[in-house]
Write an enzyme that holds these catalytic residues in place. Sequence first.
Site, PDB file in Angstrom:
ATOM      1  N   GLU A 102      22.535  88.068  56.490  1.00  0.00           N
ATOM      2  CA  GLU A 102      23.460  88.410  57.568  1.00  0.00           C
ATOM      3  C   GLU A 102      24.718  87.560  57.459  1.00  0.00           C
ATOM      4  O   GLU A 102      24.653  86.330  57.345  1.00  0.00           O
ATOM      5  CB  GLU A 102      22.764  88.168  58.911  1.00  0.00           C
ATOM      6  CG  GLU A 102      23.485  88.708  60.104  1.00  0.00           C
ATOM      7  CD  GLU A 102      22.642  88.626  61.373  1.00  0.00           C
ATOM      8  OE1 GLU A 102      23.225  88.734  62.466  1.00  0.00           O
ATOM      9  OE2 GLU A 102      21.407  88.454  61.262  1.00  0.00           O
ATOM     10  N   GLU A 132      22.764  98.399  55.315  1.00  0.00           N
ATOM     11  CA  GLU A 132      22.460  97.097  55.919  1.00  0.00           C
ATOM     12  C   GLU A 132      23.164  95.955  55.187  1.00  0.00           C
ATOM     13  O   GLU A 132      23.432  94.906  55.780  1.00  0.00           O
ATOM     14  CB  GLU A 132      20.948  96.846  55.900  1.00  0.00           C
ATOM     15  CG  GLU A 132      20.128  97.809  56.746  1.00  0.00           C
ATOM     16  CD  GLU A 132      20.325  97.641  58.234  1.00  0.00           C
ATOM     17  OE1 GLU A 132      20.702  96.528  58.661  1.00  0.00           O
ATOM     18  OE2 GLU A 132      20.103  98.610  58.985  1.00  0.00           O
TER      19      GLU A 132
END
Length: 269
Positions: free
Chosen positions: A101, A79
């Site tokens: 992100e 991730e």
Amino acid sequence: PTTTPPALAPGAGIGAWFTEADFAAFFPNIDAQACTGKNFFTHAALVQAASAFPQFANSGDVEQDKRELAAFLGQTSHETTGGWATAPGGPQAWGYCFKEEVGCGQGQCTQYCQAGNPCAPEGFACTCVAGQTYSGRGPMQLSWNYNYGPFSRDVFGDPSVLLKDPSAVATNATLAYMAGIWFWMTPRPPKPSCHQALSGAWTPSAADAAAGRVAGFGMTTNIINGGLECNFATSNKVEDCVKFYQRYAGILGVPVDKATLYCDKMRSY
């Protein structure tokens, strides 16, 4: 004021056997200049966060516990990876490069807001707060108001704390790790938790068995992202997760069950 997690007991659990040298071997490029995780993700913060979840990688069966930590760090390394095909040391030497992100660090990712109150069935509010964004942050890239609210409720006793200050998950390393471990430990019926699926605490139902779901690392992939990654030919993304897991298990000196690494024969939920 900065949002910080409640005071935690000194980490025992994984701290009894997962050393700073292990952490350095897992993440040789964690402080690379290009990584937003530079000087953020640390061994101490991970051990402290784990102490808030006494069942996490803490069964007393050290081999099983090492496997669970390798699996958690494998999934979360995928991730947060900064790796690429020809990266120095290989793609799996670049886990935990990004703490949030990519492209969302300045609040520009406004799409992770489910309108209304998606937590109403659970009896509390997780309505988006004006001016805040709920993009991926922390090791598991916690996303959406319907995840920030429940995590905040479970950690602070108040869902509004992180709904009002979601960026805390990317500014406090212990809280960031806690968000990832919380996601790992929390079942979402009919899904078991990743912890249950990996530790053997989960027994597949008849429906699960019919859908090809079996306990193991592949099942954790199904729980995290099954709709995109399971029940069809194994993608490069899934292969990346598996290779991270195998690399970490190797460093910790524990075998993995090769028969349950993948989810290509499992239906998602």
